[in-house]
Design a protein around this motif. Structure first.
Motif, PDB file in Angstrom:
ATOM      1  N   SER A  13     -49.581  19.626  -2.658  1.00 37.43           N
ATOM      2  CA  SER A  13     -48.963  20.476  -1.230  1.00 37.43           C
ATOM      3  C   SER A  13     -49.967  21.879  -1.496  1.00 37.43           C
ATOM      4  N   GLU A  14     -50.279  22.564  -2.462  1.00 33.55           N
ATOM      5  CA  GLU A  14     -50.799  23.745  -2.462  1.00 33.55           C
ATOM      6  C   GLU A  14     -52.315  23.406  -2.102  1.00 33.55           C
ATOM      7  N   VAL A  28     -51.982  13.535   3.163  1.00 33.95           N
ATOM      8  CA  VAL A  28     -51.307  13.323   1.814  1.00 33.95           C
ATOM      9  C   VAL A  28     -50.366  12.151   1.591  1.00 33.95           C
ATOM     10  N   ILE A  29     -50.431  11.289   0.692  1.00 40.23           N
ATOM     11  CA  ILE A  29     -49.473  10.300   0.362  1.00 40.23           C
ATOM     12  C   ILE A  29     -48.604  10.920  -0.778  1.00 40.23           C
ATOM     13  N   PRO A  37     -39.686  15.290   3.735  1.00 42.54           N
ATOM     14  CA  PRO A  37     -39.449  16.523   4.551  1.00 42.54           C
ATOM     15  C   PRO A  37     -39.861  17.697   4.292  1.00 42.54           C
ATOM     16  N   ARG A  38     -39.880  18.210   2.943  1.00 38.32           N
ATOM     17  CA  ARG A  38     -40.382  19.241   2.402  1.00 38.32           C
ATOM     18  C   ARG A  38     -41.965  19.302   2.840  1.00 38.32           C
ATOM     19  N   LEU A  39     -42.595  18.389   2.589  1.00 41.84           N
ATOM     20  CA  LEU A  39     -44.105  18.327   2.914  1.00 41.84           C
ATOM     21  C   LEU A  39     -44.170  18.708   4.368  1.00 41.84           C
ATOM     22  N   HIS A  40     -43.594  18.028   5.115  1.00 42.19           N
ATOM     23  CA  HIS A  40     -43.839  17.959   6.556  1.00 42.19           C
ATOM     24  C   HIS A  40     -43.641  19.729   7.033  1.00 42.19           C
ATOM     25  N   VAL A  47     -51.553  15.118   7.749  1.00 44.60           N
ATOM     26  CA  VAL A  47     -50.662  13.881   7.973  1.00 44.60           C
ATOM     27  C   VAL A  47     -50.230  13.679   6.815  1.00 44.60           C
ATOM     28  N   VAL A  48     -48.761  13.485   6.859  1.00 49.39           N
ATOM     29  CA  VAL A  48     -48.001  13.233   5.563  1.00 49.39           C
ATOM     30  C   VAL A  48     -47.440  11.875   5.619  1.00 49.39           C
TER      31      VAL A  48
END
Length: 129
Positions: A13-14, A28-29, A37-40, A47-48
């Motif tokens: 994520s960073e 990101v996969i 949800p946290r990544l979104h 794009v997650v």
């Protein structure tokens, strides 16, 4: 530049955020559904997608063929190797970067295994000392 990151933990994520700030396209996969949800929320411009980055069909869905770089940053060395090998041999990605979690496995992360650059915290810290 289009970058595909496999692994949406702290490192992934960073990395996504830094690349987005530089104007790159990022996908990101992440395999763990509870992190999506946290990544979104954290990397909304990327794009997650949820899935196993070791599966060719998931990589296809993430448009790996359009990626200039694949970064395999999961917490599992075997997964990172498989991801890089698939990216290079099956999809022809020009550049691969892999995270090495266990320094004892660093010898496996070679161009023959599909890895252009391996990143090992222990190796980096040793070099800095």
């Amino acid at each position: 530049m289009q970058v595909l990151i496999v692994g949406g933990g702290r490192t992934g994520s960073e990395l996504a955020n830094l690349l987005l700030q530089e104007g790159h396209g990022v996908t990101v996969i992440e395999q763990r559904a509870d992190l999506i949800p946290r990544l979104h929320k954290e990397i909304g411009k990327a794009v997650v997608m949820q899935g196993d980055g070791c599966e060719p069909t998931v990589l296809e869905q993430a448009n790996i063929r359009k990626a200039n770089v694949v970064a395999a940053v999961t917490g599992h060395d075997e997964d990172n190797l498989v991801i890089c090998l698939l990216a290079r041999q099956e999809f022809g990605v020009r550049r691969t970067v892999a995270r090495v979690n266990n320094p004892k496995n660093e010898w496996l992360f070679t161009p023959e295994m599909g890895v252009d650059v391996s990143v090992s915290q222990a190796h980096i810290m040793t070099a800095l000392m």
